[in-house]
Design an enzyme around this catalytic site. Structure first.
Site, PDB file in Angstrom:
ATOM      1  N   LEU A  66      65.748 111.753  53.618  1.00 14.54           N
ATOM      2  CA  LEU A  66      65.462 112.139  55.010  1.00 14.54           C
ATOM      3  C   LEU A  66      65.667 113.865  55.275  1.00 14.54           C
ATOM      4  O   LEU A  66      64.847 114.509  55.515  1.00 14.54           O
ATOM      5  CB  LEU A  66      66.657 111.615  55.814  1.00 14.54           C
ATOM      6  CG  LEU A  66      67.067 112.295  57.273  1.00 14.54           C
ATOM      7  CD1 LEU A  66      65.776 111.710  58.346  1.00 14.54           C
ATOM      8  CD2 LEU A  66      68.334 111.674  58.002  1.00 14.54           C
ATOM      9  N   SER A  67      66.627 114.388  54.411  1.00 15.28           N
ATOM     10  CA  SER A  67      67.073 115.909  54.517  1.00 15.28           C
ATOM     11  C   SER A  67      65.808 116.834  53.674  1.00 15.28           C
ATOM     12  O   SER A  67      64.927 116.345  52.800  1.00 15.28           O
ATOM     13  CB  SER A  67      68.235 116.246  53.540  1.00 15.28           C
ATOM     14  OG  SER A  67      69.126 115.536  54.344  1.00 15.28           O
ATOM     15  N   GLU A  68      65.700 117.779  54.297  1.00 17.03           N
ATOM     16  CA  GLU A  68      64.676 118.783  53.444  1.00 17.03           C
ATOM     17  C   GLU A  68      65.495 120.174  53.564  1.00 17.03           C
ATOM     18  O   GLU A  68      66.578 120.201  53.998  1.00 17.03           O
ATOM     19  CB  GLU A  68      63.535 119.173  54.560  1.00 17.03           C
ATOM     20  CG  GLU A  68      62.751 117.596  54.741  1.00 17.03           C
ATOM     21  CD  GLU A  68      61.392 117.837  55.561  1.00 17.03           C
ATOM     22  OE1 GLU A  68      61.014 119.105  55.913  1.00 17.03           O
ATOM     23  OE2 GLU A  68      60.845 116.778  55.454  1.00 17.03           O
ATOM     24  N   ILE A  99      68.197 114.797  47.546  1.00 20.22           N
ATOM     25  CA  ILE A  99      68.054 113.488  47.622  1.00 20.22           C
ATOM     26  C   ILE A  99      68.742 112.625  46.293  1.00 20.22           C
ATOM     27  O   ILE A  99      68.324 112.790  45.024  1.00 20.22           O
ATOM     28  CB  ILE A  99      66.598 112.933  47.586  1.00 20.22           C
ATOM     29  CG1 ILE A  99      65.683 113.679  48.898  1.00 20.22           C
ATOM     30  CG2 ILE A  99      66.122 111.574  47.765  1.00 20.22           C
ATOM     31  CD1 ILE A  99      66.584 113.600  50.069  1.00 20.22           C
ATOM     32  N   ARG A 142      77.757 105.616  56.312  1.00 22.58           N
ATOM     33  CA  ARG A 142      78.669 106.550  56.194  1.00 22.58           C
ATOM     34  C   ARG A 142      80.143 105.942  55.829  1.00 22.58           C
ATOM     35  O   ARG A 142      80.982 106.569  55.188  1.00 22.58           O
ATOM     36  CB  ARG A 142      78.939 107.264  57.523  1.00 22.58           C
ATOM     37  CG  ARG A 142      78.027 108.352  57.815  1.00 22.58           C
ATOM     38  CD  ARG A 142      77.990 108.769  59.282  1.00 22.58           C
ATOM     39  NE  ARG A 142      76.779 109.791  59.382  1.00 22.58           N
ATOM     40  CZ  ARG A 142      76.136 110.471  60.540  1.00 22.58           C
ATOM     41  NH1 ARG A 142      76.746 109.775  61.479  1.00 22.58           N
ATOM     42  NH2 ARG A 142      75.187 111.182  60.181  1.00 22.58           N
ATOM     43  N   ILE A 178     100.365 119.128  41.486  1.00 21.16           N
ATOM     44  CA  ILE A 178     101.355 118.394  40.688  1.00 21.16           C
ATOM     45  C   ILE A 178     100.999 118.193  39.197  1.00 21.16           C
ATOM     46  O   ILE A 178     102.161 118.343  38.456  1.00 21.16           O
ATOM     47  CB  ILE A 178     101.226 116.840  41.133  1.00 21.16           C
ATOM     48  CG1 ILE A 178     101.747 116.829  42.662  1.00 21.16           C
ATOM     49  CG2 ILE A 178     102.298 115.918  40.287  1.00 21.16           C
ATOM     50  CD1 ILE A 178     101.746 115.635  43.340  1.00 21.16           C
ATOM     51  N   GLU A 215      75.826 112.528  53.901  1.00 20.52           N
ATOM     52  CA  GLU A 215      75.350 111.759  54.849  1.00 20.52           C
ATOM     53  C   GLU A 215      76.134 112.265  56.195  1.00 20.52           C
ATOM     54  O   GLU A 215      76.729 111.470  57.091  1.00 20.52           O
ATOM     55  CB  GLU A 215      75.984 110.316  54.497  1.00 20.52           C
ATOM     56  CG  GLU A 215      75.078 109.942  53.231  1.00 20.52           C
ATOM     57  CD  GLU A 215      75.319 108.422  53.194  1.00 20.52           C
ATOM     58  OE1 GLU A 215      75.617 107.680  53.944  1.00 20.52           O
ATOM     59  OE2 GLU A 215      75.660 108.188  51.717  1.00 20.52           O
TER      60      GLU A 215
END
Ligand code: COS
Length: 384
Positions: free
Chosen positions: A129-131, A161, A248, A343, A369
């Site tokens: 989806l992402s670009e 991706i 998600r 810790i 996401e």
């Protein structure tokens, strides 16, 4: 009242399967995590192991060759694997993310062609989806697809991706009608990795989840048949959003696994490590940190389980709950892993111990996401 209390426990089959997966994660995955992280190598053998154990069948219905055990069981498995190694958990998460568009919106023919071979683990998917300049705002994408007879011709490139170079096919989103307006003229396609014109492009060097390949696949005049359209032409934005509403939860479960893994490790370390003549877990400074870490994990798990049940029931507010679970668990993972490093002190900062890797792996869960800023936006929209 007893009946109500029974309702608020998990089914024994879920607990049994969780225990089996926990054992596999502890014995087979955890010992490999440091080396895979250092070499940034995709664990093909662990992927085969997940397939052999039917774990890659968890995202699928029985009619498609999967286990049919639902979203809660899937994400309990993601948590257990992420406790050992977040990159390996991503193999299972992407098996869901990359096939959800087909599961939710694909034709029966597409489902039959792709889902059973993903359920057995023979094939891996990817969600593209992402670009480079369209991440939080996927409606601004530049990748285009034009019709040509019975085919579509895709041109453009994607970014960030997961499974780049590993995937057998990509669910690709492209603009098919520029005039329709922002986010409206987008269509989803299945693009097999062996189509002429497809190339894997560059792979990223990352801070965390280093054993999972992330890249920028390129599409140059890639032709796919009309049968590869997922859902309706022009409805791709909704295909993507409805997928992310569900996937998600995988990020939430991965983040929770990282957080619980870091908490367990820090608690065990604090039992053994001595300072000023006593185990360091006898000091309130350490006890309070561990108490807060454990509480954040428990609270995140409740929200995650609730959201998973909403997805399985198809509740109207499932998107709001998955955004809340992703937001809470990923912020908890970041806070908890920073405290785990504290810790362990100097030992927390070196690669000989796992908590620095967990801290690096946690960061991406606040970003991918949908950034946590986008999750807040999704949640806030429901309150107007
Ligand atoms: N499910 C189904 N449809 C949805 C939807 C959802 N969850 N959210 C929005 N839609 C629909 C809307 O109803 C609207 O439909 P119409 O065109 O028929 O009116 C359309 O999609 C556009 O919606 P909207 O105007 O809300 O879109 P925006 O561009 O304002 O985007 C956000 C909304 C920001 C929420 C969206 O772009 C988003 O989630 N961005 C983050 C993407 C992301 O997670 N990227 C990470 C990479 S993917 S690994």
């Amino acid at each position: 009242m007893a009946a109500l209390a029974d309702l608020y426990t998990l089914p024994q089959e879920h607990l049994d399967l969780r225990d089996t997966i926990r054992q596999i994660a502890v014995e087979r995955i955890a010992p490999r995590a440091a080396e895979m992280d250092e070499r940034a190598e995709y664990p093909h053998d662990l992927r085969r192991l997940l397939a052999e154990q039917d774990i890659l069948g968890l995202p699928f219905e029985e009619e498609h060759g999967g286990t049919g055990t639902g979203t809660l069981m899937l994400n309990m498995a993601v948590e257990e694997i992420a406790k050992a190694d977040a990159s390996t958990a991503l193999i299972l998460m992407i098996q869901e993310l990359g096939t959800l568009p087909i599961k939710l919106h694909g034709s029966e023919e597409l489902k039959r062609r792709f889902l059973p071979r993903c359920a057995t683990g023979e094939w891996s998917p990817a969600f593209a989806l992402s670009e480079a300049e369209a991440g939080s705002d996927p409606g601004a994408m530049m990748t285009v697809a034009r019709p040509d007879g019975d085919e579509w011709v895709i041109n453009g490139s994607k970014a960030w991706i997961t499974n780049s170079g590993v995937a057998d096919f990509y669910c690709v989103f492209a603009v098919t009608d520029r005039e329709a307006g922002h986010s409206r003229g987008i269509t989803a396609f299945v693009v097999e990795a062996d189509r002429p014109g497809f190339s894997v492009g560059k792979l990223e060097h990352k801070l965390g989840i280093r054993a999972s390949p992330t890249g920028s696949p390129v599409f140059e005049d890639v032709r796919v048949p009309a049968a590869n359209v997922i859902g309706e032409v022009g409805q791709g934005f909704k295909v993507a959003m409805s997928t992310l509403d569900r996937s998600r939860l995988g990020v939430a479960a991965q983040a929770l696994g990282i957080a619980q893994g870091a908490t367990d490790y820090a608690a065990a370390y604090a039992r053994e490590r001595r300072a000023f003549g006593q185990p360091i877990n006898s000091f309130q400074a350490i006890q309070f940190k561990l108490a807060d870490m454990e509480t954040k994990c428990a609270a995140g798990r409740e929200l995650l389980y609730q959201a998973c049940c909403k997805v399985d029931r198809g509740d109207a507010d499932l998107g709001k709950y998955s955004a809340m679970a992703k937001l809470f668990c990923s912020d908890a993972a970041m806070e908890v892993t920073v405290e785990a490093v504290q810790i362990l002190g100097g030992y927390g900062y070196v690669t000989e111990y796992p908590v620095e890797r967990m801290m690096r792996d946690a960061k991406i869960t606040q970003i991918y996401e949908g950034t946590n800023e986008i999750q807040r936006l999704v949640i806030a929209r429901t309150l107007r």
